[in-house]
Design a protein around this motif. Structure first.
Motif, short mmCIF file in Angstrom:
data_model
loop_
_atom_site.label_atom_id
_atom_site.label_comp_id
_atom_site.label_asym_id
_atom_site.label_seq_id
_atom_site.Cartn_x
_atom_site.Cartn_y
_atom_site.Cartn_z
N TYR A 263 44.23 -103.26 52.44
CA TYR A 263 44.32 -104.61 51.87
C TYR A 263 43.65 -105.63 52.79
O TYR A 263 42.82 -106.43 52.34
CB TYR A 263 45.77 -105.02 51.60
N ALA B 281 39.62 -104.81 53.08
CA ALA B 281 38.76 -104.86 51.90
C ALA B 281 39.05 -106.01 50.95
O ALA B 281 38.16 -106.44 50.22
CB ALA B 281 38.86 -103.54 51.14
N HIS B 282 40.28 -106.49 50.93
CA HIS B 282 40.65 -107.45 49.89
C HIS B 282 40.98 -108.85 50.43
O HIS B 282 40.55 -109.85 49.84
CB HIS B 282 41.84 -106.92 49.08
N ALA B 283 41.74 -108.92 51.50
CA ALA B 283 42.19 -110.21 52.01
C ALA B 283 41.05 -111.18 52.32
O ALA B 283 41.20 -112.38 52.07
CB ALA B 283 43.08 -110.02 53.24
N LYS C 158 38.52 -111.87 50.71
CA LYS C 158 38.05 -112.50 49.47
C LYS C 158 38.97 -113.64 49.03
O LYS C 158 38.49 -114.64 48.50
CB LYS C 158 37.94 -111.47 48.36
N PRO D 173 46.38 -111.38 45.77
CA PRO D 173 45.98 -110.01 45.47
C PRO D 173 45.43 -109.84 44.06
O PRO D 173 44.58 -109.00 43.82
CB PRO D 173 47.26 -109.20 45.65
N GLN E 265 43.55 -111.99 42.50
CA GLN E 265 42.16 -112.46 42.50
C GLN E 265 41.24 -111.58 43.35
O GLN E 265 40.07 -111.43 43.03
CB GLN E 265 42.08 -113.90 43.02
N ASN E 266 41.76 -111.04 44.44
CA ASN E 266 40.88 -110.29 45.36
C ASN E 266 40.83 -108.79 45.09
O ASN E 266 40.21 -108.05 45.82
CB ASN E 266 41.27 -110.57 46.82
N GLY E 267 41.51 -108.33 44.03
CA GLY E 267 41.48 -106.92 43.67
C GLY E 267 42.39 -106.04 44.51
O GLY E 267 42.35 -104.82 44.40
N GLY E 268 43.24 -106.66 45.31
CA GLY E 268 44.10 -105.89 46.22
C GLY E 268 45.49 -105.60 45.70
O GLY E 268 46.32 -105.06 46.43
N GLU E 269 45.75 -105.91 44.45
CA GLU E 269 47.09 -105.69 43.90
C GLU E 269 47.54 -104.23 44.03
O GLU E 269 48.67 -103.99 44.49
CB GLU E 269 47.12 -106.15 42.44
#
Length: 135
Positions: free
Chosen positions: A88, A91-93, A95, A100, A102-106
């Motif tokens: 997370y 790769a995601h935070a 963004k 999560p 919005q950034n695809g990290g859910e």
């Protein structure tokens, strides 16, 4: 003799926990099989074993299989919890840190906390750990 609701929950909770463990681990395992074997096909062929994605695939396949079996559940779940937290933040935070959705990290956040649960609660029923008295 009547059984109370609490007794019913006490009987079924380890079974429900096991079903959740098996289903979550099966879906998690597919992330690794997609990376290495393109099953299911996501166009991720050519992942190098000695790379971050390769390490991720090894953890997803190895950890997923061990979680499905319920073998060494607590330490494996602890490692996978940390792995998904790192995924997370790497790769995601960057963004959108606090979103999560919005950034695809859910999925990474959900996996992190589900694995944290299993690290604390253990495998539940239908596991090798339970048969060894380690659940």
């Amino acid at each position: 003799m009547q059984t109370s609701t609490n007794d019913t929950f006490a009987i079924w909770a380890p079974r429900a926990q096991a079903v959740m463990r098996i289903v979550i681990a099966y879906v998690f395992l597919q992330h690794g099989t997609a990376k290495f074997f393109d099953i299911p096909s996501l166009g991720m062929q050519g992942i190098q074993l000695f790379s971050l994605m390769g390490l991720a695939g090894v953890l997803e396949i190895g950890g997923g299989l061990l979680m499905i079996l319920g073998l060494f559940t607590r330490p494996v779940a602890f490692i996978l919890c940390g792995f998904t937290a790192v995924a997370y933040f790497m790769a995601h935070a960057p963004k959108a840190f606090l979103s999560p959705l919005q950034n695809g990290g859910e999925p990474a956040v959900l996996y992190c906390f589900v694995f944290l649960f299993f690290a604390v609660a253990g495998a539940g029923a239908f596991s090798i750990d339970a048969s060894r008295g380690k659940a």
